[in-house]
Scaffold this motif. Structure first.
Motif, PDB file in Angstrom:
ATOM      1  N   GLN A   1      -3.942  -8.351  -6.706  1.00 45.19           N
ATOM      2  CA  GLN A   1      -2.568  -8.827  -6.577  1.00 45.19           C
ATOM      3  C   GLN A   1      -2.436  -9.634  -5.290  1.00 45.19           C
ATOM      4  O   GLN A   1      -3.063  -9.330  -4.283  1.00 45.19           O
ATOM      5  CB  GLN A   1      -1.560  -7.693  -6.626  1.00 45.19           C
ATOM      6  CG  GLN A   1      -1.657  -6.691  -5.518  1.00 45.19           C
ATOM      7  CD  GLN A   1      -0.683  -5.523  -5.731  1.00 45.19           C
ATOM      8  OE1 GLN A   1       0.373  -5.702  -6.324  1.00 45.19           O
ATOM      9  NE2 GLN A   1      -1.059  -4.356  -5.271  1.00 45.19           N
TER      10      GLN A   1
ATOM     11  N   ASN B   1      -0.870   3.264  -5.426  1.00 42.50           N
ATOM     12  CA  ASN B   1       0.208   2.570  -4.722  1.00 42.50           C
ATOM     13  C   ASN B   1       1.398   2.360  -5.648  1.00 42.50           C
ATOM     14  O   ASN B   1       1.255   2.298  -6.873  1.00 42.50           O
ATOM     15  CB  ASN B   1      -0.293   1.222  -4.205  1.00 42.50           C
ATOM     16  CG  ASN B   1      -1.352   1.400  -3.130  1.00 42.50           C
ATOM     17  OD1 ASN B   1      -1.563   2.517  -2.650  1.00 42.50           O
ATOM     18  ND2 ASN B   1      -2.023   0.312  -2.776  1.00 42.50           N
TER      19      ASN B   1
ATOM     20  N   THR C   1      -0.747 -10.642  -2.055  1.00 39.46           N
ATOM     21  CA  THR C   1       0.143 -10.017  -1.078  1.00 39.46           C
ATOM     22  C   THR C   1       0.307 -10.950   0.111  1.00 39.46           C
ATOM     23  O   THR C   1      -0.308 -12.023   0.152  1.00 39.46           O
ATOM     24  CB  THR C   1      -0.440  -8.684  -0.553  1.00 39.46           C
ATOM     25  OG1 THR C   1      -1.553  -8.998   0.320  1.00 39.46           O
ATOM     26  CG2 THR C   1      -0.948  -7.814  -1.698  1.00 39.46           C
TER      27      THR C   1
ATOM     28  N   SER D   1       1.480  -8.867 -17.365  1.00 39.16           N
ATOM     29  CA  SER D   1       1.255  -8.026 -16.178  1.00 39.16           C
ATOM     30  C   SER D   1       2.390  -8.305 -15.199  1.00 39.16           C
ATOM     31  O   SER D   1       3.128  -9.269 -15.372  1.00 39.16           O
ATOM     32  CB  SER D   1      -0.087  -8.372 -15.530  1.00 39.16           C
ATOM     33  OG  SER D   1      -0.007  -9.634 -14.888  1.00 39.16           O
TER      34      SER D   1
ATOM     35  N   LEU E   1       4.146   0.540  -7.644  1.00 41.03           N
ATOM     36  CA  LEU E   1       4.258  -0.718  -8.383  1.00 41.03           C
ATOM     37  C   LEU E   1       5.256  -1.657  -7.702  1.00 41.03           C
ATOM     38  O   LEU E   1       6.218  -1.213  -7.087  1.00 41.03           O
ATOM     39  CB  LEU E   1       4.764  -0.378  -9.792  1.00 41.03           C
ATOM     40  CG  LEU E   1       5.113  -1.525 -10.731  1.00 41.03           C
ATOM     41  CD1 LEU E   1       3.830  -2.231 -11.169  1.00 41.03           C
ATOM     42  CD2 LEU E   1       5.868  -1.012 -11.953  1.00 41.03           C
TER      43      LEU E   1
ATOM     44  N   THR F   1       0.813  -1.222   0.000  1.00 38.20           N
ATOM     45  CA  THR F   1       0.000   0.000   0.000  1.00 38.20           C
ATOM     46  C   THR F   1       0.850   1.277   0.000  1.00 38.20           C
ATOM     47  O   THR F   1       0.309   2.368   0.108  1.00 38.20           O
ATOM     48  CB  THR F   1      -0.895   0.022   1.253  1.00 38.20           C
ATOM     49  OG1 THR F   1      -0.041  -0.156   2.402  1.00 38.20           O
ATOM     50  CG2 THR F   1      -1.914  -1.093   1.209  1.00 38.20           C
TER      51      THR F   1
ATOM     52  N   TRP G   1      -8.232  -5.993 -11.609  1.00 35.56           N
ATOM     53  CA  TRP G   1      -6.894  -6.462 -11.275  1.00 35.56           C
ATOM     54  C   TRP G   1      -6.731  -6.623  -9.763  1.00 35.56           C
ATOM     55  O   TRP G   1      -6.957  -5.696  -9.001  1.00 35.56           O
ATOM     56  CB  TRP G   1      -5.830  -5.475 -11.778  1.00 35.56           C
ATOM     57  CG  TRP G   1      -5.566  -5.601 -13.238  1.00 35.56           C
ATOM     58  CD1 TRP G   1      -5.882  -4.704 -14.220  1.00 35.56           C
ATOM     59  CD2 TRP G   1      -4.906  -6.699 -13.901  1.00 35.56           C
ATOM     60  NE1 TRP G   1      -5.476  -5.164 -15.447  1.00 35.56           N
ATOM     61  CE2 TRP G   1      -4.868  -6.393 -15.283  1.00 35.56           C
ATOM     62  CE3 TRP G   1      -4.352  -7.916 -13.473  1.00 35.56           C
ATOM     63  CZ2 TRP G   1      -4.301  -7.239 -16.229  1.00 35.56           C
ATOM     64  CZ3 TRP G   1      -3.785  -8.761 -14.416  1.00 35.56           C
ATOM     65  CH2 TRP G   1      -3.766  -8.430 -15.766  1.00 35.56           C
TER      66      TRP G   1
ATOM     67  N   LYS H   1      -7.059  -5.943  -3.899  1.00 33.64           N
ATOM     68  CA  LYS H   1      -7.288  -5.099  -5.070  1.00 33.64           C
ATOM     69  C   LYS H   1      -6.018  -4.307  -5.402  1.00 33.64           C
ATOM     70  O   LYS H   1      -5.311  -3.866  -4.493  1.00 33.64           O
ATOM     71  CB  LYS H   1      -8.433  -4.130  -4.723  1.00 33.64           C
ATOM     72  CG  LYS H   1      -9.247  -3.673  -5.900  1.00 33.64           C
ATOM     73  CD  LYS H   1     -10.386  -2.780  -5.448  1.00 33.64           C
ATOM     74  CE  LYS H   1     -10.528  -1.648  -6.450  1.00 33.64           C
ATOM     75  NZ  LYS H   1     -11.708  -0.805  -6.143  1.00 33.64           N
ATOM     76  N   VAL H   2      -5.733  -4.116  -6.681  1.00 32.27           N
ATOM     77  CA  VAL H   2      -4.625  -3.258  -7.095  1.00 32.27           C
ATOM     78  C   VAL H   2      -5.088  -1.803  -7.041  1.00 32.27           C
ATOM     79  O   VAL H   2      -6.010  -1.423  -7.776  1.00 32.27           O
ATOM     80  CB  VAL H   2      -4.177  -3.596  -8.540  1.00 32.27           C
ATOM     81  CG1 VAL H   2      -3.243  -2.529  -9.074  1.00 32.27           C
ATOM     82  CG2 VAL H   2      -3.517  -4.968  -8.591  1.00 32.27           C
ATOM     83  N   HIS H   3      -4.463  -1.020  -6.173  1.00 32.09           N
ATOM     84  CA  HIS H   3      -4.829   0.405  -6.096  1.00 32.09           C
ATOM     85  C   HIS H   3      -3.895   1.224  -6.975  1.00 32.09           C
ATOM     86  O   HIS H   3      -2.681   1.050  -6.931  1.00 32.09           O
ATOM     87  CB  HIS H   3      -4.767   0.890  -4.648  1.00 32.09           C
ATOM     88  CG  HIS H   3      -5.889   0.347  -3.829  1.00 32.09           C
ATOM     89  ND1 HIS H   3      -7.168   0.845  -3.905  1.00 32.09           N
ATOM     90  CD2 HIS H   3      -5.928  -0.690  -2.943  1.00 32.09           C
ATOM     91  CE1 HIS H   3      -7.946   0.145  -3.087  1.00 32.09           C
ATOM     92  NE2 HIS H   3      -7.226  -0.797  -2.504  1.00 32.09           N
TER      93      HIS H   3
ATOM     94  N   TRP I   1      -0.078 -10.422 -10.178  1.00 31.95           N
ATOM     95  CA  TRP I   1      -1.324  -9.784 -10.591  1.00 31.95           C
ATOM     96  C   TRP I   1      -2.220 -10.837 -11.236  1.00 31.95           C
ATOM     97  O   TRP I   1      -1.761 -11.693 -11.970  1.00 31.95           O
ATOM     98  CB  TRP I   1      -1.070  -8.672 -11.614  1.00 31.95           C
ATOM     99  CG  TRP I   1      -0.525  -7.407 -11.041  1.00 31.95           C
ATOM    100  CD1 TRP I   1       0.336  -7.281  -9.999  1.00 31.95           C
ATOM    101  CD2 TRP I   1      -0.803  -6.073 -11.507  1.00 31.95           C
ATOM    102  NE1 TRP I   1       0.624  -5.959  -9.778  1.00 31.95           N
ATOM    103  CE2 TRP I   1      -0.061  -5.186 -10.690  1.00 31.95           C
ATOM    104  CE3 TRP I   1      -1.605  -5.530 -12.523  1.00 31.95           C
ATOM    105  CZ2 TRP I   1      -0.085  -3.803 -10.875  1.00 31.95           C
ATOM    106  CZ3 TRP I   1      -1.621  -4.157 -12.699  1.00 31.95           C
ATOM    107  CH2 TRP I   1      -0.880  -3.300 -11.877  1.00 31.95           C
TER     108      TRP I   1
ATOM    109  N   ASN J   1       1.200   1.813  -9.663  1.00 29.05           N
ATOM    110  CA  ASN J   1       0.370   0.833 -10.374  1.00 29.05           C
ATOM    111  C   ASN J   1      -0.418   1.491 -11.492  1.00 29.05           C
ATOM    112  O   ASN J   1      -0.566   0.949 -12.585  1.00 29.05           O
ATOM    113  CB  ASN J   1      -0.616   0.177  -9.410  1.00 29.05           C
ATOM    114  CG  ASN J   1       0.078  -0.737  -8.427  1.00 29.05           C
ATOM    115  OD1 ASN J   1       1.115  -1.335  -8.739  1.00 29.05           O
ATOM    116  ND2 ASN J   1      -0.474  -0.851  -7.219  1.00 29.05           N
TER     117      ASN J   1
END
Lengths: 383, 383, 383, 383
Positions: free
Chosen positions: D261, D274, D263, D248, D276, D164, D259, D269-271, D252, D215
């Protein structure tokens, strides 16, 4: 006759002259992905002029054969699909068609060259000729590699390139700490884009050998167990040595207790005083470690190059092939020439006995993956 | 002139006749381990006579060239080291040397054949001629495979082998449960060791098709999603289809919405009524499953063979290539001919349009791994 | 309590009992595509009952965990995607979850088994139990294979399976030419679909050994250079031997000049009188060739099986794993059980010391690719 | 208590603390050659102290278990044979034995650390602790990679490392042409040998971004077809993208059009805002090309590092991992630490959110092959 026309004719003729010792069957054999058959070299260098010059600058140009675009492209993604690198050894088109292709393109190029051309066109033609000279060296080294795998050890030339070169100098050159100018700055003379961007580098004190390593010196390394002692090797070099059972330079073979090497004149005795050839970066680096020394960087090499003789072997440096400051990839297909290979390869400096005449300069940056040995490579030590 | 001499001359001449449409550059290309270049076929079949006949039975025979023994051995471990199967595509020796080799061996063979020979010698010569006929078929199928990978789709022959054969019969043959005689029993006529050992097998009631599967029938399978439905496939077949992205017979290509196939006459339209060709055992078996039927065993095929026509395609059977009862590997190099391949291969029966004339018989056992498709193969259904 | 319930409980309990010597970390290691970790075996056998029985026959069945369907499917394409064969060694789900899965499924299966079931359900449950018994043998052989690669040679059991079995009979059984009945005919007793289709085969006169080959006999073959003489080997066997440097049975290791073998009790001395184990079909066939004999076919084996003792080792036959006459693949997922593997594998007959109790019969057809050795395999000669 | 003892205890404890969320079964899974299981990390870091410290400096030291020397050596050829890199996932020795090993070594190390030690010993212990910190980062990244391949997406930590991080600065830093000091010069503080040899480099004018790529910015590249346009890629990068179907960053996955990811807290969710993470050098370089910019060299990075914030991601530079001037490989096993990897790898600078506390400095040179993505890597642009 313009200078450029004469230059065109001389260089183009040299490619086919290099093939005079060959029979038609010799033109289409490919034994490894990284080597190409002579017919492919003859066609691909011609394709370059058709694609980059005639199609762009000759009004109403009629393509020789549309399939040749596909067949003889090497890696120019800009110009569409291309034949797989490992499938360049094909019987068709026949040699005579490829020679017809050369003749067709040459006639039209010569027409084009009769008149005064724009600077850009001239520049692209000169790139094409330098490109052809690079392929002339590859044609010879690829053929040697192919024939090495032939049980009959064919002879290409009964007169030359037997690897008999000797050092004419000895001792060490001491170089002083400071700022040095690197790269090609003379915009009048041709150089490749990877040499452009003349710039300053800061070097520490160093010494660089005036001579190259000889067969005799390398044999000492071999006899001292150099290939069997991991301490001298980079980790990936050590894996390479073990995976492939490497225990001597490429083209060396022991016959009845004596080291022989395959040359363009067939199998010849290895003479101790002659300059070593056909070793990988891994071997060059291991040899240097064994001697308690190191390889020079490409900058150290270039800064000192006016003070020793070079040109019989490509010399491995401990510099990765990376962009110079300010390097930019050109637009379009010519931009694919050099920049996209700038990863995982090491720079070689100098030239070799099979480099085309007039193709060498001290700023020239040759590059290969560290395990390749089929070029005429050798070692200059630094410390 | 003896019959055997005449047979020798006829068969040997056919090999070089098959090469008449070729240019020297066509003789040395190898694209896969399982295919060999024409020059190699010409040399290897000659090597057989030198090695198995002249060296043994001609007093004072002088070897043509000692390196040829190494270069043109195929898999006869008895006779020393051999060149790697994947390195048969070489420029040297040149074609003219290989033709010289053929001429040299032929002259001495013809001398030998002037006189009455011992039964054993005659037998070995006849094996050599049958061996040469097998290589004639391979020469054509290997060349087709090589040229298929050439972007120009070269034409071998403008007159024949366009895969236009059609079925002349239809319907099913009902065969009755009982004991049948299998294998070659006529010791007067030539047969390979793998056909010997005539023996009895017990067969259940079965039906076997009088016709072979056509392109049209196979296209129905394709259009019904046959290549995408695992239910029809053996597990290893399903892996093969997916690993290689197989979705049609070999040599098929879709151009502007229409199926074409590469033939000895170049690219030709796929005609629905013509007999299917160039499919693997996996495809043959999947097609049969899709039709709710099966492939015949080699015994079912042989028991019924007199009652249907065959010979345009090799027909996959659901029999593994295994020894017949009483099979014994012969002593020496000839013993390596067949027996050592009796694992992981499937039997094909019949013959094809490129099988040498006079080389077919109903007891003949051809065999290939189940994924190969470069022979002229097809499907006969059973149930 | 019904017989089937008791049988269910006994067999299911044996699977977890076999794991008693293991620590949690032992349950998830996979070293080769063809071996699976214990946790996977425990889960996959349970998945079979969930997928084939509970989901179909237990009204309102609630899936234990929907991801388990994906994770523990082995090769049943009918039932959707499955985890890659080489990725069965995973830490999650944890062992305790898998044991929870077994418990959950067992409770519901036991509920189902309280009442009288339809024949079809009973049949499918019995298949599931036989399937579990097959995995019990694999669990042990896979674990042995995994631990063999562990430098510490872990001990599974201090009391048994040290490969100490000896022959109790000797000499040859002479069998007469004629028609023999093959395959499983008793529809009351369980057998797999690949044994069905009892049928007649015609056999020639043959002799079959009453004993299996011992370590001592095999050592003679080794010491006579058997692994170095191509004459005894099938061509693909010879490539296998050379590619992998094979020079003894699997699990044999020479320590201080003495042959040892890894057993479930750790490293033990190889005793000459004990029956050989852990050899491939290639080795079995080469040994037979060296002795001037051959392996029996599966038909010869079955026809004679009542007249010799068997059961300590799986015995390679020279029969490919092919469908019996009349074999038909069943509809749905159970149809994938056997038929789709009928290519490129050889039949083994008999059973081994780690075969589940009650799981053997003389019509049983086991099958593996010819290079595999991790099962308890041995050699019975024929001639 | 000495500072070094306290440091020893703190760092050693952190390794086992990192494993608290794991079950025994999680400790032994290895999915790729370049990742190792947690148990191996715990044992190998302990082995370092046993081999490099206790065996050398503790009189009368009794080895814990001689097999551990073999099992838990990583690549130190000096210290004898080692287990194959791809076979580190083993069930035995069990976790409890490895924890016993840690306890045994720790007790003796703590005894040793009670007294004042020679500078050399202290230096080697500090190397061992830094080595352990490197493995702490690898333990976390390797575990993430392993669990990514597990269909259940296990959660390691419900509180942290969800990727994040956001940029806190923006804009460009302009740096002036001139001589800069590079490398670690403070001999009081620890650094690795590859950072030694503080030296001067000459840099041209350049600008370097104060922020890392987000991202959102990377998604623009993806949506603009960045993965499908060869113009942005190095040739080997283009081959890598195509051979592996890369489209990608690692970890991901698109679920229902969005998208996500993976963690340490599971799928998130990919924010867009944030920073990359998890891209290869090839992707970093392609992104920079697409933006018409480039990656900084490691020298440009270090010269400017005091003027921007760093530490959440490892930042790819366009510098190959090569020796600094004056670099020399140390004698003995410690000499194998860094120098032998100086080929075919690219330098990363900075640190990441999973780097051990106190382990970062601006002269730190991390290095990986250009295709690796399992570290927390990102992009800082230069021009």
């Amino acid at each position: 006759m313009t200078d450029l026309l004469q230059m065109y004719q001389t260089i183009r003729k040299r490619s086919t002259d290099l093939c005079l010792p060959l029979a038609p069957e010799d033109f289409n054999i490919q034994l490894a992905d990284h080597t190409s058959p002579p017919k492919w070299h003859l066609a691909h260098t011609t394709w370059f002029f058709e694609e980059m010059i005639l199609k762009k600058y000759l009004d109403g140009y009629q393509e020789f054969d549309e399939e040749f675009s596909f067949l003889f492209n090497s890696y120019y993604n800009h110009l569409g699909d291309r034949t797989d690198r490992s499938h360049r050894g094909t019987s068709r088109p026949l040699l005579e068609q490829v020679l017809g292709y050369r003749h067709y393109v040459d006639e039209l190029m010569e027409t084009l060259l009769q008149v005064e051309l724009e600077t850009e066109v001239r520049k692209h033609i000169i790139i094409g000729l330098n490109h052809e000279q690079q392929h002339q060296e590859l044609l010879l080294t690829d053929l040697k590699y192919t024939w090495w795998h032939n049980a009959t050890f064919p002879v290409y030339d009964t007169n030359s390139n037997f690897l008999t070169e000797k050092n004419t100098e000895s001792g060490w050159l001491k170089m002083h700490e400071g700022i040095y100018q690197i790269g090609h700055a003379d915009s009048e003379k041709f150089s490749f884009d990877n040499e452009h961007g003349a710039h300053r580098v800061y070097l520490n004190d160093y010494s660089i050998s005036k001579s190259l390593v000889t067969n005799g010196e390398y044999l000492e390394f071999m006899e001292a167990g150099g290939y069997k002692d991991f301490r001298y090797w980079l980790d990936e070099g050590w894996s390479w040595v073990n995976a492939h059972g490497i225990n001597s330079p490429l083209y060396w073979i022991k016959k009845e207790g004596e080291w022989m090497q395959y040359t363009q004149g067939g199998l010849k005795k290895v003479h101790l005083d002659n300059i070593l050839s056909h070793i990988s970066f891994y071997e060059a680096n291991a040899f240097a470690s064994w001697r308690g020394m190191r390889l020079p960087t490409e900058f150290e090499w270039e800064a000192a190059a006016d003070q020793f003789s070079w040109g019989s072997r490509w010399e491995w440096t401990y510099s990765a092939y990376l962009p110079y400051p300010g390097f930019r990839i050109a637009e379009g297909a010519l931009g694919e020439y050099n920049g996209k290979f700038m990863i995982n390869q090491m720079v070689l400096r100098g030239a070799s006995i099979v480099t085309a005449p007039g193709h060498s300069r001290k700023t020239y940056r040759n590059f290969f993956h560290p395990h390749y040995r089929w070029q005429y490579t050798s070692i200059r030590l630094a410390q």
